[in-house]
Design a protein around this motif. Structure first.
Motif, PDB file in Angstrom:
ATOM      1  N   GLU A 153       6.746 -20.600  -4.621  1.00 13.75           N
ATOM      2  CA  GLU A 153       5.568 -20.713  -5.475  1.00 13.75           C
ATOM      3  C   GLU A 153       4.301 -20.515  -4.655  1.00 13.75           C
ATOM      4  O   GLU A 153       4.132 -21.068  -3.590  1.00 13.75           O
ATOM      5  N   GLY A 154       3.393 -19.678  -5.178  1.00 13.22           N
ATOM      6  CA  GLY A 154       2.114 -19.498  -4.537  1.00 13.22           C
ATOM      7  C   GLY A 154       2.070 -18.358  -3.538  1.00 13.22           C
ATOM      8  O   GLY A 154       1.020 -18.069  -2.968  1.00 13.22           O
ATOM      9  N   GLU A 155       3.180 -17.666  -3.291  1.00 15.91           N
ATOM     10  CA  GLU A 155       3.159 -16.554  -2.371  1.00 15.91           C
ATOM     11  C   GLU A 155       2.409 -15.376  -2.972  1.00 15.91           C
ATOM     12  O   GLU A 155       2.333 -15.208  -4.172  1.00 15.91           O
ATOM     13  N   THR A 156       1.855 -14.532  -2.112  1.00 18.41           N
ATOM     14  CA  THR A 156       1.187 -13.334  -2.589  1.00 18.41           C
ATOM     15  C   THR A 156       2.212 -12.340  -3.095  1.00 18.41           C
ATOM     16  O   THR A 156       3.411 -12.450  -2.829  1.00 18.41           O
ATOM     17  N   ALA A 157       1.715 -11.328  -3.812  1.00 17.32           N
ATOM     18  CA  ALA A 157       2.624 -10.305  -4.320  1.00 17.32           C
ATOM     19  C   ALA A 157       3.315  -9.583  -3.172  1.00 17.32           C
ATOM     20  O   ALA A 157       4.503  -9.273  -3.234  1.00 17.32           O
ATOM     21  N   ALA A 158       2.575  -9.318  -2.085  1.00 21.46           N
ATOM     22  CA  ALA A 158       3.177  -8.617  -0.956  1.00 21.46           C
ATOM     23  C   ALA A 158       4.269  -9.447  -0.302  1.00 21.46           C
ATOM     24  O   ALA A 158       5.338  -8.941   0.037  1.00 21.46           O
ATOM     25  N   ALA A 159       4.020 -10.751  -0.149  1.00 21.09           N
ATOM     26  CA  ALA A 159       5.028 -11.616   0.472  1.00 21.09           C
ATOM     27  C   ALA A 159       6.245 -11.749  -0.412  1.00 21.09           C
ATOM     28  O   ALA A 159       7.381 -11.732   0.062  1.00 21.09           O
ATOM     29  N   ALA A 160       6.018 -11.891  -1.710  1.00 20.87           N
ATOM     30  CA  ALA A 160       7.148 -12.002  -2.621  1.00 20.87           C
ATOM     31  C   ALA A 160       7.951 -10.713  -2.657  1.00 20.87           C
ATOM     32  O   ALA A 160       9.177 -10.732  -2.728  1.00 20.87           O
ATOM     33  N   ALA A 161       7.251  -9.586  -2.605  1.00 24.12           N
ATOM     34  CA  ALA A 161       7.955  -8.302  -2.603  1.00 24.12           C
ATOM     35  C   ALA A 161       8.794  -8.143  -1.349  1.00 24.12           C
ATOM     36  O   ALA A 161       9.916  -7.637  -1.387  1.00 24.12           O
ATOM     37  N   ALA A 162       8.238  -8.599  -0.216  1.00 30.89           N
ATOM     38  CA  ALA A 162       9.012  -8.517   1.023  1.00 30.89           C
ATOM     39  C   ALA A 162      10.257  -9.370   0.935  1.00 30.89           C
ATOM     40  O   ALA A 162      11.334  -8.971   1.385  1.00 30.89           O
ATOM     41  N   ALA A 163      10.117 -10.560   0.323  1.00 37.53           N
ATOM     42  CA  ALA A 163      11.273 -11.435   0.171  1.00 37.53           C
ATOM     43  C   ALA A 163      12.309 -10.816  -0.739  1.00 37.53           C
ATOM     44  O   ALA A 163      13.496 -11.068  -0.611  1.00 37.53           O
ATOM     45  N   ALA A 164      11.860 -10.002  -1.679  1.00 38.30           N
ATOM     46  CA  ALA A 164      12.778  -9.388  -2.621  1.00 38.30           C
ATOM     47  C   ALA A 164      13.373  -8.099  -2.084  1.00 38.30           C
ATOM     48  O   ALA A 164      14.160  -7.447  -2.755  1.00 38.30           O
ATOM     49  N   SER A 165      12.996  -7.679  -0.865  1.00 36.37           N
ATOM     50  CA  SER A 165      13.516  -6.476  -0.224  1.00 36.37           C
ATOM     51  C   SER A 165      13.146  -5.210  -0.983  1.00 36.37           C
ATOM     52  O   SER A 165      13.830  -4.206  -0.883  1.00 36.37           O
ATOM     53  N   ILE A 166      12.070  -5.249  -1.750  1.00 37.35           N
ATOM     54  CA  ILE A 166      11.584  -4.067  -2.438  1.00 37.35           C
ATOM     55  C   ILE A 166      10.070  -4.051  -2.349  1.00 37.35           C
ATOM     56  O   ILE A 166       9.435  -5.085  -2.209  1.00 37.35           O
ATOM     57  N   ALA A 167       9.495  -2.850  -2.415  1.00 38.49           N
ATOM     58  CA  ALA A 167       8.046  -2.711  -2.450  1.00 38.49           C
ATOM     59  C   ALA A 167       7.633  -2.610  -3.906  1.00 38.49           C
ATOM     60  O   ALA A 167       7.899  -1.610  -4.572  1.00 38.49           O
ATOM     61  N   VAL A 168       6.995  -3.645  -4.411  1.00 37.96           N
ATOM     62  CA  VAL A 168       6.608  -3.683  -5.810  1.00 37.96           C
ATOM     63  C   VAL A 168       5.318  -2.891  -6.001  1.00 37.96           C
ATOM     64  O   VAL A 168       4.317  -3.176  -5.338  1.00 37.96           O
ATOM     65  N   PRO A 169       5.291  -1.900  -6.908  1.00 40.09           N
ATOM     66  CA  PRO A 169       4.057  -1.151  -7.165  1.00 40.09           C
ATOM     67  C   PRO A 169       2.929  -2.071  -7.623  1.00 40.09           C
ATOM     68  O   PRO A 169       3.169  -3.107  -8.251  1.00 40.09           O
TER      69      PRO A 169
END
Length: 386
Positions: A153-169
């Motif tokens: 909770e509270g992570e940035t979009a970039a950090a969450a995307a990194a955790a998800a192993s994908i680059a979210v547009p």
């Protein structure tokens, strides 16, 4: 001088001609008067609450919603511009631009590449379908291996995307949590369905039970136990987690085949560990089926777009005809998705998958509404003309 036998007031026993207490009327529904009063008051209070909900829903749908619809589009676009830059700048949304380039390349590669590129350039519907099926489903929801394990909770979009192993547009920067939820639901459903398939195979009953929602009571209980065991990872250790899931799978196999021997149970436990560690070959087959079902539903259109409810919560029926209709688009979509997943062998997880699929459709539809005209279409034009 009298003893209560004349014309005076009697002794209250009703034996003379005097006044006596009226008989107690029978209480409705077998309740005492006090219980009846309390129940009636509670009923009226609840009805008043429901009426208030109907009034609030009416105001939301007919007063606030039009205002939100009128100003919401520009509001979200202005927030996007402040965060990522102007839509007409080539420096804006680099991840989104690369995302469009990849899906355009996927759709125009191979034989007849020039012809396919021209078809994609000429048909807006094909470009939209490419975004939904290739860009959204293949590139984001089912790409990579890690798939959204644990962004806190509270992570940035970039950090969450990194955790998800994908680059979210960037156009999906508000939906990273939804992307992670959909990916997790799909992954868990594939693993759980693979386990159920192994249980059916070991029990010698075929996979028919995985393609229908009409499950016997004991099998449905096993299904619920398996779903719960798969979802309950907070059990202390991976070994304990695998043991709990294995017990649920073996119980399912025993229910399907009561005379299951110890050797088959041991084999099933071994396959369970392989599935949970991603080492089972069945997972690839089911993952392919899952992708196909999601692609189909991203392009699905209802035959009946009636979204007005047939009745309000207060019970007042709205006159919309005599046909028995599903009342909302969401309900129609989820029922169609549920059937699609059942046909693919995911009946054990069809309700959860239908909800995740509906959320996926809502996310990509909103992306088109917000950014299709001002960003995605211009990027597509640049890529296809380049």
């Amino acid at each position: 001088a009298g003893e209560g036998h004349g014309d005076g007031i009697g002794n209250g026993n009703g034996n003379g001609n005097g006044l006596s207490p009226p008989p107690t009327p029978p209480s409705p529904f077998g309740l005492s008067p006090a219980q009846f009063v309390a129940t009636s008051a509670a009923y009226l209070h609840r009805k008043a609450e429901i009426c208030s909900e109907d009034v609030a829903n009416f105001k939301l749908g007919n007063v606030l919603a039009p205002r939100i619809a009128a100003g919401g589009l520009e509001y979200e676009r202005s927030n996007f511009r402040r965060r990522f830059g102007d839509f007409d700048s080539d420096e804006t949304a680099p991840v989104t631009r690369e995302w469009i380039r990849r899906l355009a390349a996927a759709k125009t590669s191979g034989e007849n590449a020039a012809e396919r590129r021209e078809d994609l350039r000429a048909a807006e519907g094909q470009r939209a379908a490419a975004v939904r099926t290739v860009g959204w489903v293949a590139e984001l929801l089912f790409s990579g291996g890690g798939g959204g394990e644990s962004a806190e909770e509270g992570e940035t979009a970039a950090a969450a995307a990194a955790a998800a192993s994908i680059a979210v547009p960037e156009v999906l920067h508000l939906d990273v949590r939804n992307v992670r939820m959909i990916r997790n639901t799909a992954r868990t459903s594939v693993a759980g369905s693979a386990l159920a398939l192994h249980a059916c195979t070991i029990a010698g009953v075929g996979d028919g039970v995985l393609r229908t929602d009409s499950l016997p009571g004991d099998v449905r209980q096993c299904r619920d136990a398996l779903v719960h065991a798969m979802a309950n990872r907070a059990v202390g250790s991976q070994e304990q987690y695998e043991r709990n899931v294995s017990n649920a799978v073996i119980k399912l196999a025993r229910t399907l085949h009561p005379s299951l021997d110890a050797a088959k149970e041991e084999s099933l436990a071994s396959r369970t560990s392989a599935v949970l560690r991603g080492e089972d070959t069945v997972i690839k087959l089911l993952d392919s089926r899952m992708r196909e079902a999601f692609r189909t539903m991203m392009e699905w259109e209802p035959t009946d777009r009636e979204r007005v409810p047939l009745s309000m919560k207060t019970g007042r029926v709205l006159s919309l005809g005599t046909q028995d209709k599903t009342t909302t688009y969401a309900a129609i979509f989820k029922e169609a998705a549920k059937q699609a997943f059942e046909k693919k062998g995911f009946a054990f997880y069809a309700p959860e998958l239908a909800s995740a699929c509906l959320q996926a459709a809502r996310v990509i539809n909103l992306v088109f509404v917000l950014y299709g005209e001002v960003l995605l279409e211009p990027i597509f034009s640049q890529v296809l003309e380049g």
